[in-house]
Write a protein that holds these residues in place. Structure first.
Motif, PDB file in Angstrom:
ATOM      1  N   LEU A  99       0.840  -1.201   0.000  1.00 19.53           N
ATOM      2  CA  LEU A  99       0.000   0.000   0.000  1.00 19.53           C
ATOM      3  C   LEU A  99       0.880   1.257   0.000  1.00 19.53           C
ATOM      4  CD1 LEU A  99      -3.124   0.720   0.377  1.00 19.53           C
ATOM      5  CD2 LEU A  99      -2.541   1.017   2.768  1.00 19.53           C
ATOM      6  N   PHE A 100       1.954   1.218   0.792  1.00 17.57           N
ATOM      7  CA  PHE A 100       2.839   2.376   0.884  1.00 17.57           C
ATOM      8  C   PHE A 100       3.817   2.481  -0.280  1.00 17.57           C
ATOM      9  CE2 PHE A 100       1.574   2.003   5.439  1.00 17.57           C
ATOM     10  CZ  PHE A 100       0.775   3.135   5.432  1.00 17.57           C
ATOM     11  N   ARG A 101       3.861   1.488  -1.139  1.00 16.10           N
ATOM     12  CA  ARG A 101       4.573   1.642  -2.407  1.00 16.10           C
ATOM     13  C   ARG A 101       3.707   2.415  -3.400  1.00 16.10           C
ATOM     14  NH1 ARG A 101       6.096  -4.174  -3.743  1.00 16.10           N
ATOM     15  NH2 ARG A 101       6.020  -4.709  -1.560  1.00 16.10           N
ATOM     16  N   LEU A 102       2.394   2.294  -3.227  1.00 20.82           N
ATOM     17  CA  LEU A 102       1.457   2.992  -4.119  1.00 20.82           C
ATOM     18  C   LEU A 102       1.201   4.429  -3.676  1.00 20.82           C
ATOM     19  CD1 LEU A 102      -1.145   0.105  -4.523  1.00 20.82           C
ATOM     20  CD2 LEU A 102       0.604   0.806  -6.177  1.00 20.82           C
ATOM     21  N   PHE A 103       1.207   4.650  -2.369  1.00 18.13           N
ATOM     22  CA  PHE A 103       0.942   5.974  -1.777  1.00 18.13           C
ATOM     23  C   PHE A 103       1.943   6.199  -0.665  1.00 18.13           C
ATOM     24  CE2 PHE A 103      -3.121   4.659  -3.536  1.00 18.13           C
ATOM     25  CZ  PHE A 103      -3.606   5.818  -4.113  1.00 18.13           C
ATOM     26  N   PRO A 104       2.465   7.419  -0.523  1.00 17.07           N
ATOM     27  CA  PRO A 104       3.494   7.649   0.490  1.00 17.07           C
ATOM     28  C   PRO A 104       2.992   7.576   1.940  1.00 17.07           C
ATOM     29  CG  PRO A 104       2.993   9.685  -0.678  1.00 17.07           C
ATOM     30  CD  PRO A 104       2.240   8.585  -1.362  1.00 17.07           C
ATOM     31  N   GLY A 105       1.687   7.669   2.161  1.00 15.60           N
ATOM     32  CA  GLY A 105       1.178   7.608   3.523  1.00 15.60           C
ATOM     33  C   GLY A 105      -0.336   7.720   3.551  1.00 15.60           C
ATOM     34  N   LYS A 106      -0.856   7.666   4.751  1.00 15.21           N
ATOM     35  CA  LYS A 106      -2.301   7.701   4.948  1.00 15.21           C
ATOM     36  C   LYS A 106      -2.918   8.998   4.418  1.00 15.21           C
ATOM     37  CE  LYS A 106      -5.684   7.343   8.707  1.00 15.21           C
ATOM     38  NZ  LYS A 106      -5.811   7.079  10.158  1.00 15.21           N
ATOM     39  N   LYS A 107      -2.248  10.114   4.653  1.00 15.17           N
ATOM     40  CA  LYS A 107      -2.774  11.395   4.179  1.00 15.17           C
ATOM     41  C   LYS A 107      -2.908  11.400   2.656  1.00 15.17           C
ATOM     42  CE  LYS A 107      -1.188  15.409   5.720  1.00 15.17           C
ATOM     43  NZ  LYS A 107      -0.362  16.639   5.823  1.00 15.17           N
ATOM     44  N   ALA A 108      -1.930  10.857   1.976  1.00 15.29           N
ATOM     45  CA  ALA A 108      -1.976  10.801   0.507  1.00 15.29           C
ATOM     46  C   ALA A 108      -3.132   9.920   0.036  1.00 15.29           C
ATOM     47  CB  ALA A 108      -0.653  10.282  -0.042  1.00 15.29           C
ATOM     48  N   ILE A 109      -3.393   8.842   0.751  1.00 14.20           N
ATOM     49  CA  ILE A 109      -4.520   7.972   0.395  1.00 14.20           C
ATOM     50  C   ILE A 109      -5.829   8.724   0.602  1.00 14.20           C
ATOM     51  CG2 ILE A 109      -5.754   5.834   0.933  1.00 14.20           C
ATOM     52  CD1 ILE A 109      -3.002   4.708   1.912  1.00 14.20           C
ATOM     53  N   PHE A 110      -5.940   9.406   1.740  1.00 16.25           N
ATOM     54  CA  PHE A 110      -7.167  10.160   2.020  1.00 16.25           C
ATOM     55  C   PHE A 110      -7.384  11.253   0.978  1.00 16.25           C
ATOM     56  CE2 PHE A 110      -9.790  13.443   3.840  1.00 16.25           C
ATOM     57  CZ  PHE A 110     -10.821  12.722   4.423  1.00 16.25           C
ATOM     58  N   LEU A 111      -6.329  11.988   0.670  1.00  9.68           N
ATOM     59  CA  LEU A 111      -6.470  13.069  -0.307  1.00  9.68           C
ATOM     60  C   LEU A 111      -6.818  12.533  -1.695  1.00  9.68           C
ATOM     61  CD1 LEU A 111      -3.643  15.499   0.845  1.00  9.68           C
ATOM     62  CD2 LEU A 111      -6.121  15.848   1.009  1.00  9.68           C
ATOM     63  N   ALA A 112      -6.299  11.365  -2.058  1.00 12.70           N
ATOM     64  CA  ALA A 112      -6.662  10.753  -3.348  1.00 12.70           C
ATOM     65  C   ALA A 112      -8.138  10.364  -3.343  1.00 12.70           C
ATOM     66  CB  ALA A 112      -5.783   9.537  -3.633  1.00 12.70           C
ATOM     67  N   ALA A 113      -8.627   9.816  -2.240  1.00 14.57           N
ATOM     68  CA  ALA A 113     -10.047   9.459  -2.138  1.00 14.57           C
ATOM     69  C   ALA A 113     -10.916  10.714  -2.145  1.00 14.57           C
ATOM     70  CB  ALA A 113     -10.294   8.638  -0.874  1.00 14.57           C
ATOM     71  N   ALA A 114     -10.476  11.759  -1.455  1.00 14.64           N
ATOM     72  CA  ALA A 114     -11.227  13.020  -1.429  1.00 14.64           C
ATOM     73  C   ALA A 114     -11.274  13.641  -2.825  1.00 14.64           C
ATOM     74  CB  ALA A 114     -10.590  13.989  -0.435  1.00 14.64           C
ATOM     75  N   GLN A 115     -10.141  13.641  -3.505  1.00 11.85           N
ATOM     76  CA  GLN A 115     -10.102  14.190  -4.861  1.00 11.85           C
ATOM     77  C   GLN A 115     -11.020  13.406  -5.786  1.00 11.85           C
ATOM     78  OE1 GLN A 115      -6.235  14.307  -6.702  1.00 11.85           O
ATOM     79  NE2 GLN A 115      -7.003  15.328  -8.514  1.00 11.85           N
ATOM     80  N   ARG A 116     -11.031  12.096  -5.659  1.00 14.67           N
ATOM     81  CA  ARG A 116     -11.903  11.265  -6.483  1.00 14.67           C
ATOM     82  C   ARG A 116     -13.370  11.595  -6.201  1.00 14.67           C
ATOM     83  NH1 ARG A 116     -11.039   6.543  -8.822  1.00 14.67           N
ATOM     84  NH2 ARG A 116      -9.220   7.694  -9.499  1.00 14.67           N
ATOM     85  N   CYS A 117     -13.708  11.778  -4.949  1.00 14.66           N
ATOM     86  CA  CYS A 117     -15.088  12.115  -4.581  1.00 14.66           C
ATOM     87  C   CYS A 117     -15.504  13.433  -5.240  1.00 14.66           C
ATOM     88  CB  CYS A 117     -15.206  12.198  -3.056  1.00 14.66           C
ATOM     89  SG  CYS A 117     -16.870  12.545  -2.455  1.00 14.66           S
ATOM     90  N   VAL A 118     -14.630  14.431  -5.157  1.00 12.40           N
ATOM     91  CA  VAL A 118     -14.927  15.730  -5.761  1.00 12.40           C
ATOM     92  C   VAL A 118     -15.020  15.598  -7.285  1.00 12.40           C
ATOM     93  CG1 VAL A 118     -14.012  18.056  -6.179  1.00 12.40           C
ATOM     94  CG2 VAL A 118     -13.983  17.099  -3.872  1.00 12.40           C
ATOM     95  N   GLU A 119     -14.068  14.903  -7.889  1.00 18.55           N
ATOM     96  CA  GLU A 119     -14.068  14.751  -9.352  1.00 18.55           C
ATOM     97  C   GLU A 119     -15.314  14.005  -9.833  1.00 18.55           C
ATOM     98  OE1 GLU A 119     -12.099  16.371 -11.371  1.00 18.55           O
ATOM     99  OE2 GLU A 119     -10.972  17.156  -9.671  1.00 18.55           O
ATOM    100  N   ASP A 120     -15.720  12.978  -9.091  1.00 20.58           N
ATOM    101  CA  ASP A 120     -16.936  12.250  -9.465  1.00 20.58           C
ATOM    102  C   ASP A 120     -18.165  13.150  -9.347  1.00 20.58           C
ATOM    103  OD1 ASP A 120     -15.479   9.967  -9.989  1.00 20.58           O
ATOM    104  OD2 ASP A 120     -16.059   8.934  -8.133  1.00 20.58           O
ATOM    105  N   THR A 121     -18.189  14.004  -8.338  1.00 22.45           N
ATOM    106  CA  THR A 121     -19.313  14.935  -8.167  1.00 22.45           C
ATOM    107  C   THR A 121     -19.324  15.966  -9.290  1.00 22.45           C
ATOM    108  OG1 THR A 121     -19.194  14.609  -5.768  1.00 22.45           O
ATOM    109  CG2 THR A 121     -20.446  16.513  -6.545  1.00 22.45           C
ATOM    110  N   ILE A 122     -18.171  16.478  -9.628  1.00 22.78           N
ATOM    111  CA  ILE A 122     -18.065  17.432 -10.737  1.00 22.78           C
ATOM    112  C   ILE A 122     -18.544  16.789 -12.034  1.00 22.78           C
ATOM    113  CG2 ILE A 122     -16.378  18.615 -12.229  1.00 22.78           C
ATOM    114  CD1 ILE A 122     -14.817  19.260  -9.598  1.00 22.78           C
ATOM    115  N   ARG A 123     -18.083  15.579 -12.298  1.00 18.91           N
ATOM    116  CA  ARG A 123     -18.491  14.870 -13.512  1.00 18.91           C
ATOM    117  C   ARG A 123     -20.000  14.635 -13.524  1.00 18.91           C
ATOM    118  NH1 ARG A 123     -14.667  11.808 -13.803  1.00 18.91           N
ATOM    119  NH2 ARG A 123     -15.259  10.255 -12.275  1.00 18.91           N
TER     120      ARG A 123
END
Length: 184
Positions: free
Chosen positions: A45-69
């Motif tokens: 998991l940490f090879r894909l993302f540098p840490g928990k914050k990065a995972i959360f921000l990726a999920a948050a960004q996806r949520c926003v992008e899906d809402t925008i779309r």
């Protein structure tokens, strides 16, 4: 069965993280739970993302992008009231049918508040930037009217509360909202 690429695994992590963070929030969700849901080890998991914050921000960004779309697709080719009705209807349908989407939004706002109290402004900057992209997506189809855009977003927040509290569709709590009509 073919092995997943790193990009496919990243997508799996974002989906799993969205589900886990929606349920437990940033502080209540472990990276172990996310890794377990995806079926990978924490080190991977940490090879894909540098840490928990990065995972959360990726999920948050996806949520926003899906809402925008979702809003952009609903309003495509429409303006003014027709756009408002289409976007409002699409939003109500989405948050009603996919509660993790709504819960992830709420967890994003809570994470921003908690992080900024601790002096960490990265969450807030990222979520606010997404919010402004969302604003712009809504603003133009509504005739670039700031009051209409603000009203639409305010009603969306009320819809979030009503859906989260599971108020039934015909309840009087919904009566003050300018909801899409059945013939739109």
């Amino acid at each position: 069965m073919a092995r997943m690429s790193a990009e496919e695994r990243r997508e799996s992590v974002i989906r799993a993280a969205t589900t886990e963070f929606a349920r437990g929030g940033y502080h209540g969700t472990s990276t172990e739970a996310i890794a377990r849901r995806v079926g990978v080890s924490q080190p991977y998991l940490f090879r894909l993302f540098p840490g928990k914050k990065a995972i959360f921000l990726a999920a948050a960004q996806r949520c926003v992008e899906d809402t925008i779309r979702m809003f952009a697709e609903a309003a495509e080719g429409l303006e003014g009231e027709e756009a408002r009705q289409a976007m409002g209807g699409a939003y109500i349908e989405t948050v009603s049918e996919q509660p993790e989407w709504l819960m992830m939004q709420m967890q994003m706002y809570l994470a921003v508040a908690a992080a900024e109290e601790e002096g960490d402004h990265e969450f807030g900057e990222a979520v606010r930037a997404g919010w402004m992209r969302l604003w712009d997506t809504i603003h133009l189809p509504l005739g670039a009217d700031a009051v209409e855009t603000t009203t639409f977003l305010a009603q969306g927040m009320l819809i979030n509360c009503l859906v989260a509290m599971r108020f039934p569709a015909g309840h009087r709590a919904w009566s003050g909202l300018a909801l899409p009509t059945s013939d739109s």
